[in-house]
Design an enzyme around this catalytic site. Structure first.
Site, PDB file in Angstrom:
ATOM      1  N   TYR A 184      -1.959  -0.515  11.021  1.00 38.06           N
ATOM      2  CA  TYR A 184      -2.084  -1.179   9.712  1.00 38.06           C
ATOM      3  C   TYR A 184      -0.873  -0.884   8.826  1.00 38.06           C
ATOM      4  O   TYR A 184      -0.199  -1.797   8.332  1.00 38.06           O
ATOM      5  CB  TYR A 184      -3.380  -0.733   9.004  1.00 38.06           C
ATOM      6  CG  TYR A 184      -3.382  -1.034   7.516  1.00 38.06           C
ATOM      7  CD1 TYR A 184      -3.450  -2.350   7.053  1.00 38.06           C
ATOM      8  CD2 TYR A 184      -3.281  -0.009   6.566  1.00 38.06           C
ATOM      9  CE1 TYR A 184      -3.420  -2.638   5.686  1.00 38.06           C
ATOM     10  CE2 TYR A 184      -3.258  -0.284   5.205  1.00 38.06           C
ATOM     11  CZ  TYR A 184      -3.325  -1.602   4.769  1.00 38.06           C
ATOM     12  OH  TYR A 184      -3.297  -1.880   3.425  1.00 38.06           O
ATOM     13  N   LYS A 194       2.108  -3.337   7.357  1.00 35.19           N
ATOM     14  CA  LYS A 194       2.390  -3.525   5.922  1.00 35.19           C
ATOM     15  C   LYS A 194       3.841  -3.125   5.625  1.00 35.19           C
ATOM     16  O   LYS A 194       4.526  -3.789   4.841  1.00 35.19           O
ATOM     17  CB  LYS A 194       1.423  -2.692   5.058  1.00 35.19           C
ATOM     18  CG  LYS A 194      -0.017  -3.155   5.061  1.00 35.19           C
ATOM     19  CD  LYS A 194      -0.253  -4.541   4.471  1.00 35.19           C
ATOM     20  CE  LYS A 194      -0.054  -4.622   2.981  1.00 35.19           C
ATOM     21  NZ  LYS A 194      -0.458  -5.959   2.449  1.00 35.19           N
ATOM     22  N   THR A 239       0.812  -1.217   0.000  1.00 38.41           N
ATOM     23  CA  THR A 239       0.000   0.000   0.000  1.00 38.41           C
ATOM     24  C   THR A 239       0.848   1.270   0.000  1.00 38.41           C
ATOM     25  O   THR A 239       1.995   1.255   0.476  1.00 38.41           O
ATOM     26  CB  THR A 239      -0.897  -0.012   1.263  1.00 38.41           C
ATOM     27  OG1 THR A 239      -1.508   1.258   1.430  1.00 38.41           O
ATOM     28  CG2 THR A 239      -0.087  -0.313   2.532  1.00 38.41           C
ATOM     29  N   ASP A 240       0.251   2.356  -0.470  1.00 40.17           N
ATOM     30  CA  ASP A 240       0.957   3.655  -0.407  1.00 40.17           C
ATOM     31  C   ASP A 240       1.049   4.176   1.027  1.00 40.17           C
ATOM     32  O   ASP A 240       1.804   5.096   1.314  1.00 40.17           O
ATOM     33  CB  ASP A 240       0.275   4.691  -1.318  1.00 40.17           C
ATOM     34  CG  ASP A 240      -1.180   4.965  -0.974  1.00 40.17           C
ATOM     35  OD1 ASP A 240      -1.719   4.340  -0.044  1.00 40.17           O
ATOM     36  OD2 ASP A 240      -1.798   5.822  -1.656  1.00 40.17           O
ATOM     37  N   GLU A 241       0.248   3.585   1.942  1.00 40.88           N
ATOM     38  CA  GLU A 241       0.231   4.110   3.325  1.00 40.88           C
ATOM     39  C   GLU A 241       1.574   3.928   4.034  1.00 40.88           C
ATOM     40  O   GLU A 241       1.822   4.568   5.048  1.00 40.88           O
ATOM     41  CB  GLU A 241      -0.879   3.443   4.136  1.00 40.88           C
ATOM     42  CG  GLU A 241      -2.237   3.696   3.554  1.00 40.88           C
ATOM     43  CD  GLU A 241      -3.390   3.545   4.538  1.00 40.88           C
ATOM     44  OE1 GLU A 241      -3.141   3.390   5.736  1.00 40.88           O
ATOM     45  OE2 GLU A 241      -4.538   3.596   4.073  1.00 40.88           O
TER      46      GLU A 241
HETATM   47  P1  NAD Z   1      -9.786  -7.335   2.135  1.00 35.87           P
HETATM   48  O1  NAD Z   1      -9.792  -7.046   3.604  1.00 35.87           O
HETATM   49  O2  NAD Z   1     -11.013  -7.056   1.339  1.00 35.87           O
HETATM   50  O3  NAD Z   1      -9.406  -8.860   1.884  1.00 35.87           O
HETATM   51  C1  NAD Z   1      -8.423  -9.526   2.620  1.00 35.87           C
HETATM   52  C2  NAD Z   1      -8.576 -11.017   2.372  1.00 35.87           C
HETATM   53  O4  NAD Z   1      -7.536 -11.696   3.088  1.00 35.87           O
HETATM   54  C3  NAD Z   1      -9.900 -11.595   2.877  1.00 35.87           C
HETATM   55  O5  NAD Z   1     -10.454 -12.463   1.919  1.00 35.87           O
HETATM   56  C4  NAD Z   1      -9.519 -12.340   4.132  1.00 35.87           C
HETATM   57  O6  NAD Z   1     -10.351 -13.450   4.425  1.00 35.87           O
HETATM   58  C5  NAD Z   1      -8.095 -12.776   3.791  1.00 35.87           C
HETATM   59  N1  NAD Z   1      -7.294 -13.027   4.982  1.00 35.87           N
HETATM   60  C6  NAD Z   1      -7.165 -12.236   6.081  1.00 35.87           C
HETATM   61  N2  NAD Z   1      -6.373 -12.819   6.992  1.00 35.87           N
HETATM   62  C7  NAD Z   1      -5.960 -13.996   6.447  1.00 35.87           C
HETATM   63  C8  NAD Z   1      -5.123 -15.039   6.885  1.00 35.87           C
HETATM   64  N3  NAD Z   1      -4.530 -15.000   8.106  1.00 35.87           N
HETATM   65  N4  NAD Z   1      -4.900 -16.094   6.074  1.00 35.87           N
HETATM   66  C9  NAD Z   1      -5.495 -16.158   4.856  1.00 35.87           C
HETATM   67  N5  NAD Z   1      -6.322 -15.213   4.393  1.00 35.87           N
HETATM   68  C10 NAD Z   1      -6.552 -14.136   5.179  1.00 35.87           C
HETATM   69  O7  NAD Z   1      -8.538  -6.540   1.580  1.00 35.87           O
HETATM   70  P2  NAD Z   1      -8.348  -5.798   0.187  1.00 35.87           P
HETATM   71  O8  NAD Z   1      -8.862  -4.420   0.298  1.00 35.87           O
HETATM   72  O9  NAD Z   1      -8.807  -6.677  -0.902  1.00 35.87           O
HETATM   73  O10 NAD Z   1      -6.739  -5.696   0.161  1.00 35.87           O
HETATM   74  C11 NAD Z   1      -5.950  -6.763  -0.361  1.00 35.87           C
HETATM   75  C12 NAD Z   1      -4.482  -6.414  -0.243  1.00 35.87           C
HETATM   76  O11 NAD Z   1      -4.215  -5.202  -0.942  1.00 35.87           O
HETATM   77  C13 NAD Z   1      -4.024  -6.165   1.191  1.00 35.87           C
HETATM   78  O12 NAD Z   1      -2.740  -6.702   1.323  1.00 35.87           O
HETATM   79  C14 NAD Z   1      -3.987  -4.643   1.320  1.00 35.87           C
HETATM   80  O13 NAD Z   1      -3.016  -4.244   2.254  1.00 35.87           O
HETATM   81  C15 NAD Z   1      -3.598  -4.256  -0.099  1.00 35.87           C
HETATM   82  N6  NAD Z   1      -4.072  -2.938  -0.558  1.00 35.87           N
HETATM   83  C16 NAD Z   1      -5.386  -2.593  -0.437  1.00 35.87           C
HETATM   84  C17 NAD Z   1      -5.827  -1.365  -0.939  1.00 35.87           C
HETATM   85  C18 NAD Z   1      -7.274  -0.954  -0.869  1.00 35.87           C
HETATM   86  O14 NAD Z   1      -7.602   0.181  -1.217  1.00 35.87           O
HETATM   87  N7  NAD Z   1      -8.214  -1.808  -0.468  1.00 35.87           N
HETATM   88  C19 NAD Z   1      -4.903  -0.496  -1.550  1.00 35.87           C
HETATM   89  C20 NAD Z   1      -3.558  -0.877  -1.624  1.00 35.87           C
HETATM   90  C21 NAD Z   1      -3.157  -2.111  -1.133  1.00 35.87           C
HETATM   91  O1  DAU Z   2      -4.181   3.939   0.504  1.00 34.92           O
HETATM   92  C1  DAU Z   2      -4.382   2.567   0.405  1.00 34.92           C
HETATM   93  C2  DAU Z   2      -5.236   2.097   1.563  1.00 34.92           C
HETATM   94  O2  DAU Z   2      -6.563   2.531   1.309  1.00 34.92           O
HETATM   95  C3  DAU Z   2      -5.208   0.578   1.734  1.00 34.92           C
HETATM   96  O3  DAU Z   2      -3.916   0.175   2.055  1.00 34.92           O
HETATM   97  C4  DAU Z   2      -6.175   0.142   2.839  1.00 34.92           C
HETATM   98  O4  DAU Z   2      -6.220  -1.279   2.915  1.00 34.92           O
HETATM   99  C5  DAU Z   2      -7.552   0.667   2.488  1.00 34.92           C
HETATM  100  O5  DAU Z   2      -8.453   0.350   3.540  1.00 34.92           O
HETATM  101  C6  DAU Z   2      -7.526   2.180   2.270  1.00 34.92           C
HETATM  102  O6  DAU Z   2      -7.238   2.859   3.523  1.00 34.92           O
HETATM  103  P1  DAU Z   2      -7.973   4.232   3.918  1.00 34.92           P
HETATM  104  O7  DAU Z   2      -7.917   4.395   5.379  1.00 34.92           O
HETATM  105  O8  DAU Z   2      -7.487   5.346   3.068  1.00 34.92           O
HETATM  106  O9  DAU Z   2      -9.481   3.850   3.411  1.00 34.92           O
HETATM  107  P2  DAU Z   2     -10.926   4.094   4.085  1.00 34.92           P
HETATM  108  O10 DAU Z   2     -11.945   3.736   3.059  1.00 34.92           O
HETATM  109  O11 DAU Z   2     -11.020   3.462   5.423  1.00 34.92           O
HETATM  110  O12 DAU Z   2     -10.951   5.663   4.292  1.00 34.92           O
HETATM  111  C7  DAU Z   2     -10.764   6.554   3.205  1.00 34.92           C
HETATM  112  C8  DAU Z   2     -10.791   7.971   3.765  1.00 34.92           C
HETATM  113  O13 DAU Z   2     -12.126   8.270   4.205  1.00 34.92           O
HETATM  114  C9  DAU Z   2      -9.908   8.170   4.994  1.00 34.92           C
HETATM  115  O14 DAU Z   2      -9.356   9.484   4.936  1.00 34.92           O
HETATM  116  C10 DAU Z   2     -10.859   8.053   6.166  1.00 34.92           C
HETATM  117  C11 DAU Z   2     -12.158   8.588   5.604  1.00 34.92           C
HETATM  118  N1  DAU Z   2     -13.415   7.978   6.143  1.00 34.92           N
HETATM  119  C12 DAU Z   2     -13.510   6.630   6.163  1.00 34.92           C
HETATM  120  C13 DAU Z   2     -14.653   6.013   6.624  1.00 34.92           C
HETATM  121  C14 DAU Z   2     -14.760   4.501   6.681  1.00 34.92           C
HETATM  122  C15 DAU Z   2     -14.457   8.797   6.543  1.00 34.92           C
HETATM  123  O15 DAU Z   2     -14.377  10.032   6.484  1.00 34.92           O
HETATM  124  N2  DAU Z   2     -15.605   8.185   6.972  1.00 34.92           N
HETATM  125  C16 DAU Z   2     -15.738   6.832   7.064  1.00 34.92           C
HETATM  126  O16 DAU Z   2     -16.808   6.348   7.516  1.00 34.92           O
END
Ligand code: NAD
Ligand code: DAU
Length: 359
Positions: free
Chosen positions: A162, A166, A136-138
């Site tokens: 988190y 990562k 992630t970019d975080e």
């Molecule tokens: P998600 O939470 O929707 O899915 C995570 C999946 O991993 C689920 O299916 C869960 O059951 C599985 N999992 C969790 N713990 C596990 C374990 N111990 N063993 C096996 N499986 C397990 O997450 P996502 O949003 O699809 O993100 C996927 C990946 O991409 C993550 O590594 C996250 O850090 C990264 N990522 C997410 C975003 C985003 O915006 N969602 C952006 C950048 C990177």
């Molecule tokens: O940047 C990549 C990341 O993006 C991934 O690594 C994470 O897995 C993914 O969850 C996401 O993280 P964020 O914290 O940026 O996503 P989230 O959707 O939780 O929140 C997006 C923005 O919105 C953040 O600034 C918090 C804000 N927010 C979020 C929720 C859930 C609100 O204002 N209200 C809300 O109810």
């Protein structure tokens, strides 16, 4: 036929990636999806592919080295795409330990099992084997000023449990590449949105609440900025990095689609109002009056923004879906999958696992 081991394939991005890959490559590839099915894993996301001969689901925890070792022993894995993680920042603030366990220990187990399966007697690795760690970019922390971007060389400065977990997992992958010449890549992507996203994250939460006339919680002043990417564009980037990227390199994925949270909420409301038919009773419920400013997230990062220059220059990837188009596609998907949202929010999808898999 190339075999992919996808971890976390029942989650949001993992399931989109599996759909993308099976559509693109058909029977040229085989996918083994390994997922522990936490609250975020949903096999309904994969119903359309579950009966395919070249797709297999295995319920296993990535921290369980016996189970993961057995999967490598029983399948000649060519590619690992490692998505499995705890992914929600707010949960990590409440309960950090599971993030350390899954994201750090789980990644170490995945690396070690892949290394054991792929290493030759002389310490080199079998031809063509590749591990892609999805990050992630975080990990880069927070940007304060417009015009600043995250590059692959930006020093790591994670703030939340988190992002710290990562960042730790990324460091482990780097250590394997540096120490063993383990054949891997790391991708650091910005915020994704699209089909199958769990409604704890901003975009699906706002869509779901707005359609029910519930309050729309905006943290702090609503001016935090995220760089939004349509999930299919991310799936494509991951495939391109594995096919065309240089081994041992990190690639940032994202692309100049920065928006303040409040803008996102307003765009969703306006788009819902445009897309809902005149006689749809939900139309009267969707309103900007639902916006409710709530207490800020602890340690809330102000701005993320990716510079996708390297992936564009070396691999030719760039985002294809502009936000106006992506959000309409996402909302249309949620309109067509009301049952999915009901099941996810009621928890009845967990009943489905019990029925289907006795788990
Ligand atoms: P998600 O939470 O929707 O899915 C995570 C999946 O991993 C689920 O299916 C869960 O059951 C599985 N999992 C969790 N713990 C596990 C374990 N111990 N063993 C096996 N499986 C397990 O997450 P996502 O949003 O699809 O993100 C996927 C990946 O991409 C993550 O590594 C996250 O850090 C990264 N990522 C997410 C975003 C985003 O915006 N969602 C952006 C950048 C990177
Ligand atoms: O940047 C990549 C990341 O993006 C991934 O690594 C994470 O897995 C993914 O969850 C996401 O993280 P964020 O914290 O940026 O996503 P989230 O959707 O939780 O929140 C997006 C923005 O919105 C953040 O600034 C918090 C804000 N927010 C979020 C929720 C859930 C609100 O204002 N209200 C809300 O109810």
């Amino acid at each position: 036929m190339r075999t992919y081991l996808v971890t976390g394939g029942a989650g949001f991005i993992g399931s989109n990636y599996i759909h993308y890959m099976l559509k693109k490559y058909g029977n040229e590839i085989r996918i083994v999806n390994v997922d522990a099915l936490t609250y975020a894993g949903n096999l309904e996301n994969l119903r359309e592919v579950e009966d395919l001969d070249n797709y297999t689901f295995i319920k296993a925890d990535i921290c369980d080295k016996e189970a993961i070792g057995k999967i490598f022993a029983e399948n000649d894995i060519d590619r690992v795409v490692h998505f499995a993680a705890e992914s929600h920042v707010d949960r990590s603030i409440k309960e950090p330990e599971v993030f350390v366990k899954t994201n750090v220990l789980g990644t170490a187990v995945m690396l070690n099992c892949a290394k054991a399966a792929w290493e030759n007697a002389d310490g080199s690795f079998k031809e063509g084997k590749k591990f892609l760690h999805v990050s992630t970019d975080e990990v880069y922390g927070s940007l304060e000023n417009d015009g600043e971007y995250f590059y692959e060389t930006t020093p790591y400065a994670p703030h939340s449990p988190y992002s710290a977990s990562k960042a730790s997992s990324d460091m482990l992958v780097r250590a394997y590449m540096d120490t063993y010449k383990f054949p891997a890549n790391i991708t650091n992507c910005s915020n994704n949105y699209g089909p199958y996203q769990f409604p704890e994250k901003l975009i699906p939460l706002i869509i779901n609440n707005a359609l029910q006339g519930k309050k729309l919680p905006v943290y702090g002043d609503g001016k935090n900025v995220r760089d939004w990417l349509y999930v299919e564009d991310h799936a494509k980037a991951i495939d391109m990095v594995q096919e065309k990227g240089r081994l041992f390199e990190t690639y940032n994925i994202g692309g100049h689609n920065e928006k303040q949270n409040i803008e996102i909420v307003e765009i969703i409301i306006e788009t819902l109002q445009e897309m809902l038919k005149e006689d749809d009773p939900r139309r009267a419920l969707v309103s900007k009056d639902l916006i409710t400013y709530v207490e800020d997230r602890k340690g809330h990062d102000r701005r993320y923004a990716i510079a996708p220059d390297k992936i564009k220059a070396e691999i030719g990837w760039e985002p294809e879906t502009m936000f106006a188009e992506g959000i309409r596609k996402t909302i249309a998907w949620f309109f067509e999958h009301e049952e999915w949202m009901k099941n996810v929010t009621s928890g009845s999808y967990q009943e489905y696992y019990k029925k289907m898999y006795q788990i």
